[in-house]
Scaffold this motif. Structure first.
Motif, mmCIF file in Angstrom:
data_model
loop_
_atom_site.group_PDB
_atom_site.id
_atom_site.type_symbol
_atom_site.label_atom_id
_atom_site.label_comp_id
_atom_site.label_asym_id
_atom_site.label_seq_id
_atom_site.Cartn_x
_atom_site.Cartn_y
_atom_site.Cartn_z
ATOM 1 N N TRP A 340 1.180 -1.224 0.331
ATOM 2 C CA TRP A 340 0.032 -0.365 0.013
ATOM 3 C C TRP A 340 0.982 0.953 -0.036
ATOM 4 C CZ3 TRP A 340 -4.595 -0.158 -1.569
ATOM 5 C CH2 TRP A 340 -5.636 -1.559 -1.605
ATOM 6 N N GLY A 341 1.971 0.936 0.840
ATOM 7 C CA GLY A 341 2.781 2.325 1.028
ATOM 8 C C GLY A 341 3.954 3.065 -0.111
ATOM 9 N N GLU A 342 4.454 1.630 -0.227
ATOM 10 C CA GLU A 342 5.447 1.578 -1.008
ATOM 11 C C GLU A 342 4.988 2.023 -2.581
ATOM 12 O OE1 GLU A 342 6.101 -1.692 1.510
ATOM 13 O OE2 GLU A 342 4.871 -1.586 0.329
ATOM 14 N N PRO A 343 3.852 1.872 -3.314
ATOM 15 C CA PRO A 343 4.036 2.390 -4.892
ATOM 16 C C PRO A 343 3.894 3.763 -4.693
ATOM 17 C CG PRO A 343 3.081 0.368 -4.845
ATOM 18 C CD PRO A 343 3.389 0.516 -3.469
ATOM 19 N N PRO A 344 3.093 4.303 -4.082
ATOM 20 C CA PRO A 344 3.040 6.060 -3.695
ATOM 21 C C PRO A 344 4.672 6.410 -3.194
ATOM 22 C CG PRO A 344 1.398 4.729 -2.451
ATOM 23 C CD PRO A 344 2.368 3.694 -2.868
ATOM 24 N N ALA A 345 5.209 6.042 -2.764
ATOM 25 C CA ALA A 345 6.768 6.475 -2.359
ATOM 26 C C ALA A 345 6.987 6.545 -3.463
ATOM 27 C CB ALA A 345 7.076 5.870 -1.134
ATOM 28 N N MET A 346 7.304 4.973 -4.341
ATOM 29 C CA MET A 346 8.182 5.180 -5.918
ATOM 30 C C MET A 346 7.261 5.839 -6.420
ATOM 31 S SD MET A 346 8.348 0.607 -6.518
ATOM 32 C CE MET A 346 7.026 0.187 -6.196
ATOM 33 N N LEU A 347 5.900 6.551 -7.043
ATOM 34 C CA LEU A 347 5.545 7.110 -7.765
ATOM 35 C C LEU A 347 6.170 8.628 -7.207
ATOM 36 C CD1 LEU A 347 4.719 7.843 -10.474
ATOM 37 C CD2 LEU A 347 2.499 7.323 -9.485
ATOM 38 N N PHE A 348 6.083 9.051 -6.265
ATOM 39 C CA PHE A 348 5.471 10.669 -6.374
ATOM 40 C C PHE A 348 6.796 10.876 -5.219
ATOM 41 C CE2 PHE A 348 1.018 8.793 -6.270
ATOM 42 C CZ PHE A 348 0.517 9.554 -7.134
ATOM 43 N N GLU A 349 6.778 10.257 -4.233
ATOM 44 C CA GLU A 349 8.416 10.911 -3.557
ATOM 45 C C GLU A 349 9.411 10.683 -4.368
ATOM 46 O OE1 GLU A 349 8.166 9.403 0.701
ATOM 47 O OE2 GLU A 349 6.191 10.144 0.514
ATOM 48 N N ASN A 350 9.745 9.410 -5.024
ATOM 49 C CA ASN A 350 11.213 9.048 -5.068
ATOM 50 C C ASN A 350 11.578 9.292 -6.855
ATOM 51 O OD1 ASN A 350 11.973 8.040 -2.590
ATOM 52 N ND2 ASN A 350 11.544 5.637 -3.137
ATOM 53 N N ASN A 351 10.807 9.122 -7.557
ATOM 54 C CA ASN A 351 10.995 9.434 -9.404
ATOM 55 C C ASN A 351 11.137 11.093 -8.591
ATOM 56 O OD1 ASN A 351 10.337 7.283 -10.002
ATOM 57 N ND2 ASN A 351 8.539 7.075 -11.013
ATOM 58 N N ARG A 352 10.920 11.498 -8.088
ATOM 59 C CA ARG A 352 11.252 13.460 -8.668
ATOM 60 C C ARG A 352 12.497 13.114 -8.014
ATOM 61 N NH1 ARG A 352 7.028 15.516 -4.056
ATOM 62 N NH2 ARG A 352 8.537 15.381 -1.710
ATOM 63 N N LYS A 353 12.881 12.441 -6.846
ATOM 64 C CA LYS A 353 14.096 12.556 -6.489
ATOM 65 C C LYS A 353 15.237 11.882 -7.897
ATOM 66 C CE LYS A 353 13.364 11.410 -2.153
ATOM 67 N NZ LYS A 353 13.488 10.479 -0.471
ATOM 68 N N ILE A 354 14.419 11.000 -8.658
ATOM 69 C CA ILE A 354 15.399 10.585 -8.991
ATOM 70 C C ILE A 354 16.507 11.227 -10.457
ATOM 71 C CG2 ILE A 354 15.752 8.171 -10.901
ATOM 72 C CD1 ILE A 354 13.781 6.308 -8.830
ATOM 73 N N ALA A 355 14.828 12.085 -10.866
ATOM 74 C CA ALA A 355 15.099 12.406 -12.143
ATOM 75 C C ALA A 355 15.261 13.749 -11.798
ATOM 76 C CB ALA A 355 13.248 12.495 -12.457
ATOM 77 N N GLY A 356 14.771 14.587 -10.592
ATOM 78 C CA GLY A 356 15.446 15.546 -9.703
ATOM 79 C C GLY A 356 16.929 16.310 -9.659
ATOM 80 N N LYS A 357 17.646 14.600 -9.755
ATOM 81 C CA LYS A 357 19.232 14.786 -9.187
ATOM 82 C C LYS A 357 19.948 15.308 -9.814
ATOM 83 C CE LYS A 357 19.410 10.219 -6.638
ATOM 84 N NZ LYS A 357 20.153 8.676 -7.492
ATOM 85 N N GLN A 358 20.259 15.789 -11.009
ATOM 86 C CA GLN A 358 20.769 16.748 -12.093
ATOM 87 C C GLN A 358 20.057 18.150 -12.290
ATOM 88 O OE1 GLN A 358 22.677 14.383 -16.126
ATOM 89 N NE2 GLN A 358 21.543 13.039 -15.329
ATOM 90 N N LEU A 359 18.787 17.994 -11.208
ATOM 91 C CA LEU A 359 18.128 19.559 -11.768
ATOM 92 C C LEU A 359 18.662 20.755 -11.074
ATOM 93 C CD1 LEU A 359 14.152 18.150 -13.034
ATOM 94 C CD2 LEU A 359 16.516 18.793 -14.360
ATOM 95 N N GLU A 360 18.574 21.587 -11.176
ATOM 96 C CA GLU A 360 19.008 22.596 -10.755
ATOM 97 C C GLU A 360 17.796 23.319 -9.861
ATOM 98 O OE1 GLU A 360 21.747 24.651 -10.576
ATOM 99 O OE2 GLU A 360 22.419 22.862 -11.354
ATOM 100 N N GLY A 361 16.449 23.364 -10.308
ATOM 101 C CA GLY A 361 15.186 23.472 -10.338
ATOM 102 C C GLY A 361 14.570 22.017 -9.571
#
Length: 442
Positions: A340-361
């Motif tokens: 229940w908790g893992e998929p929301p964490a993957m999609l809404f929290e971790n994806n933004r961390k992963i894709a955002g690692k190289q971003l300034e904003g």
């Protein structure tokens, strides 16, 4: 400035998760303010006002792993016996298809799924590309398509020895040249990683070149890891170690890198993943479709490994992957209380961390200063909705086609289900011509 108001605003900001009758003010490519509709309307009287009439307002979805090059495979049925293992799927379909791609094919095979992503509210994606006979210039063609569509993208080329030394070197050169271009552009709309196919198709000699190339341009790796059991068997036979151990010892795994799938891994390998700081990306639909097994996602996340969610080209609707991730791990564990908790964490929290690692904003969040990557969903809920149950509403009630407005970097790409400034019919018609020609070549 554009003021989106009269919405149910779900920000994904832990300090301000939900605003009933909320509003988001867009100033250029960023969010200037988030608050109550009445307050922002009074404060910004000159802003263009968009009344969303009680619909949901959320950050755009992020896809942490996909393959645009697979577009022309939709509906394709090739000769040969049915596959009984993953390597036969690669050899019988994907490694036949990718060899046929021209640079024009690459461009259109990116445009078509980008149209689907806009319609499903995916504003950011991390793509892993292959076109062996048209490797040089291929990432630039995908970047051209992304710029035309107005989407945020991170691209790489999958280096592999399967087609010979020259093509492997072409892939290495394409990664380096594209990463240099992105470094010079300093544009958060387009970024680069260094692509590797898999351990079973990359020799130590080629890997050394890749490590040197990635270091020269300062990017991390994007690599398939232990997706099929064949990858593990090959690594044990050739290198006397498992896949994750090989990547870890070589220096492929680091905080900038993505290890995709990680299905056939041990507890010791999980420790290597955790110690390296690498991100893992789970692709549940693809894993089920290819019958490669179930990644130990729940265990990885228990150990503190950052796991994101992708589609592997199986779909371009992130809500599909989200739903399947929920039920797959319940089914595997034979326990209805998990997942229940893992998929929301993957999609809404971790994806933004992963894709955002190289971003300034910032992306994946609605807050002051974040990029204006925003979607509006026409979802008529018939039960109460708030910050405590929004994930359940998305799980059971929302699909990508509920998105009626998609905004990326402040640019409206789709408004009330109508694409803005995009000639869909022209793109589809040309893609049909090209895909038909490619099918005939195969």
């Amino acid at each position: 400035m554009i003021l989106i108001g009269n919405g149910k605003v779900f920000t994904r900001d832990a300090n301000n998760p939900y605003i009933e009758d909320g509003a988001v003010l867009i100033d250029g490519k960023v969010i200037k303010e988030v608050g109550k509709t009445a307050d922002l309307k009074a404060k910004y009287k000159d802003a263009e006002y968009k009344d969303v009439k009680g619909r949901l307002v959320m950050p755009g979805f992020i896809n942490a792993h996909q393959h645009y090059y697979s577009t022309y495979g939709r509906g394709l049925s090739l000769d040969g016996p049915p596959a009984t293992m993953f390597s036969q799927i690669l050899e019988g379909l994907w490694w036949r298809l990718d060899k046929q791609l021209t640079l024009e094919d690459v461009y259109y095979s990116a445009l078509i799924p980008m149209l689907e992503e806009i319609k499903c509210g995916v504003t950011t994606a991390v793509d892993h590309h292959a076109s062996p006979m048209a490797a040089r210039g291929s990432l630039f063609k995908i970047a051209e398509a992304a710029k035309e569509m107005g989407l945020r993208r991170n691209l790489c080329y999958e280096v592999s020895d399967r087609d010979g030394l020259k093509i492997a070197d072409d892939g290495i050169a394409e990664n380096i040249e594209f990463a240099k271009y992105c470094n010079e552009e300093k544009d958060d709309m387009i970024k680069a990683m260094f692509g590797l196919h898999a351990s079973m198709t990359i020799s130590d000699e080629t890997l050394k070149k890749c490590l040197k190339g990635a270091d020269s341009v300062g990017v991390g790796f994007h690599v398939h890891a232990a997706e099929g059991i064949e990858d593990v068997a090959d690594s044990l036979a050739k290198y006397h170690m498992r896949v994750i151990e090989r990547w870890h010892k070589a220096g492929v795994l680091n905080k900038k890198s993505i290890a995709v799938h990680c299905i056939h891994i041990t507890d010791a390998e999980m420790k290597m993943l955790k110690d390296s700081g690498v991100s893992v990306v789970h692709n549940p639909e693809s894993n089920m479709g290819n019958a490669v097994g179930v990644a130990p996602v729940l265990k990885m996340m228990e150990k503190g490994i950052e796991v994101g969610l992708g589609t592997d080209g199986y779909t371009f609707d992130m809500t599909e992957s989200y739903k399947v991730a929920n039920i797959l791990h319940k089914h595997e564990a034979q326990l209805p209380s998990v997942g229940w908790g893992e998929p929301p964490a993957m999609l809404f929290e971790n994806n933004r961390k992963i894709a955002g690692k190289q971003l300034e904003g910032k992306i994946g969040i609605l807050e002051e200063g974040a990029y204006a990557d925003i979607i509006i969903l026409d979802y008529k809920q018939f039960t109460p909705i708030n910050e405590n149950n929004i994930n359940g509403h998305i799980l059971f009630g929302v699909c990508g086609r509920n998105v009626d407005t998609t905004i990326c970097n402040g640019r409206i790409l789709m408004d009330e289900r109508q694409l803005v400034g995009i000639d869909e019919e022209k793109i589809v018609a040309r893609c049909k011509e090209l895909s038909t020609a490619m099918w005939n070549r195969i």
